[in-house]
Write an enzyme that holds these catalytic residues in place. Structure first.
Site, PDB file in Angstrom:
ATOM      1  N   HIS A 165       0.900  -1.293  -0.003  1.00  0.00           N
ATOM      2  CA  HIS A 165       0.150   0.023  -0.018  1.00  0.00           C
ATOM      3  C   HIS A 165       0.974   1.307  -0.071  1.00  0.00           C
ATOM      4  O   HIS A 165       1.971   1.175   0.767  1.00  0.00           O
ATOM      5  CB  HIS A 165      -0.780   0.053   1.160  1.00  0.00           C
ATOM      6  CG  HIS A 165      -2.163  -0.698   1.329  1.00  0.00           C
ATOM      7  ND1 HIS A 165      -2.580  -1.330   2.384  1.00  0.00           N
ATOM      8  CD2 HIS A 165      -3.069  -0.771   0.215  1.00  0.00           C
ATOM      9  CE1 HIS A 165      -3.857  -1.891   2.210  1.00  0.00           C
ATOM     10  NE2 HIS A 165      -4.001  -1.718   0.653  1.00  0.00           N
ATOM     11  N   CYS A 259      -2.116   2.947   9.041  1.00  0.00           N
ATOM     12  CA  CYS A 259      -3.497   1.925   8.758  1.00  0.00           C
ATOM     13  C   CYS A 259      -4.469   1.839   9.282  1.00  0.00           C
ATOM     14  O   CYS A 259      -5.693   1.574   9.339  1.00  0.00           O
ATOM     15  CB  CYS A 259      -2.832   0.492   8.509  1.00  0.00           C
ATOM     16  SG  CYS A 259      -1.271   0.246   7.638  1.00  0.00           S
TER      17      CYS A 259
HETATM   18  N1  ARG Z   1      -3.829  -7.211   6.623  1.00  0.00           N
HETATM   19  C1  ARG Z   1      -4.338  -5.911   5.728  1.00  0.00           C
HETATM   20  C2  ARG Z   1      -4.123  -6.041   4.429  1.00  0.00           C
HETATM   21  O1  ARG Z   1      -3.341  -6.671   3.692  1.00  0.00           O
HETATM   22  C3  ARG Z   1      -3.192  -4.718   6.322  1.00  0.00           C
HETATM   23  C4  ARG Z   1      -3.767  -3.420   5.778  1.00  0.00           C
HETATM   24  C5  ARG Z   1      -2.815  -2.200   6.217  1.00  0.00           C
HETATM   25  N2  ARG Z   1      -3.466  -1.117   5.835  1.00  0.00           N
HETATM   26  C6  ARG Z   1      -2.860  -0.080   5.340  1.00  0.00           C
HETATM   27  N3  ARG Z   1      -3.384   1.091   5.224  1.00  0.00           N
HETATM   28  N4  ARG Z   1      -1.679  -0.202   4.722  1.00  0.00           N
HETATM   29  O2  ARG Z   1      -4.916  -5.592   3.550  1.00  0.00           O
END
Ligand code: ARG
Length: 271
Positions: A165, A259
């Site tokens: 991300h 996150c």
């Molecule tokens: N386990 C989640 C996923 O892989 C983590 C999300 C983390 N969120 C972020 N905004 N980076 O989607």
């Protein structure tokens, strides 16, 4: 440096677990301490309250262990909320829950036409919307974001699966300043970032590997993983006040402070 009081949305990790693996940080065979995750999350919420931010909470739902990552619940700018569409079926049911919350809160709603993981991949930096793609959010969604919000969208190509991300590879510190890990981006995207943000702070792999760039800045204070000591020192050199928080349990799912935090931007004035 002036701090902006922020309006934030969070989701208590009541049902947090690592039951599946949709990014390289997640190992479903490793133990996770949900009670510790909750205590660490409460510390993050307390830091925001102490900084004078307003924290709203969405009710967590059983069976959605990643719902704690509120940044993925939407993109909210100038009173408009774009709902999300997850790449992975394991997270699909989070989207309507967040959508209902935005609608109830009175935001003008927009629905995504393509995969779009909200503020995980879409970050407002001054008058530009920085939009990541490569792992989650589809490139096609960038055009829709530009149309809905009316900010020029800058597409940034992510290339390292650990930084899946945009908010794991780049932090917006204030309207003019970013911190990012250059090697998380394609050569062309690195050139774009250098061109638009020549004064940006370059993080090291050591900082990024503890999710140090998954930070939340109000323009003066930067809340970041306590393990990111090198990045914290660089931020202090630039005049920011750093506040370290330990989210070791949530990191097992690939998440850090940012996150867990969705910015709710009501309108131009409170942006
Ligand atoms: N386990 C989640 C996923 O892989 C983590 C999300 C983390 N969120 C972020 N905004 N980076 O989607």
């Amino acid at each position: 440096m002036d701090a902006t009081r922020q309006h934030l949305l969070m989701c208590r990790p009541t049902y947090f677990a690592v039951d599946y693996a949709i990014n390289p940080w997640m190992d479903p065979t490793a133990p996770v301490d949900t009670d510790l995750a909750i205590r660490q999350w409460e510390q993050l919420r307390q830091i925001y309250r102490d900084l004078g931010h307003t924290v709203e909470e969405i009710t967590p739902l059983p069976g959605l262990p990643d719902m704690v990552f509120a940044a993925n619940g939407g993109t909210v700018i100038d009173g408009k909320a774009m709902a999300v569409q997850f790449r992975d079926p394991q997270r699909a049911d989070e989207a309507p829950a967040y959508r209902a919350w935005f609608e109830e809160a009175g935001f003008e709603m927009y629905d995504p036409k393509h995969v779009n993981e909200g503020e995980g991949d879409i970050l407002l930096a001054g008058d530009h919307l920085l939009a990541g793609t490569g792992f989650r959010t589809a490139h096609a969604s960038h055009a829709q974001l530009q149309e809905v919000f009316g900010y020029p969208v800058i597409t940034l190509q992510l290339v390292d699966p650990r930084f899946y991300h945009l908010d794991t590879a780049l932090t917006v510190l204030d309207e003019q300043t970013l911190a990012y890990l250059p090697e998380a981006f394609s050569p062309g995207s690195q050139a774009v970032l250098r061109r638009l943000f020549p004064d940006a702070l370059h993080a090291t792999m050591a900082d990024a590997e503890v999710l140090g760039l998954n930070a939340v800045s109000d323009g003066r204070h930067v809340v970041l993983p306590v393990q990111a000591t090198g990045l914290a020192a660089k931020l202090r050199d630039r005049g920011y006040q750093t506040i370290g928080v330990d989210l070791s349990e949530l990191r097992k799912a690939g998440g850090g402070p940012k996150c867990c935090t969705l910015r709710l931007r009501q309108g131009k004035a409170s942006r």
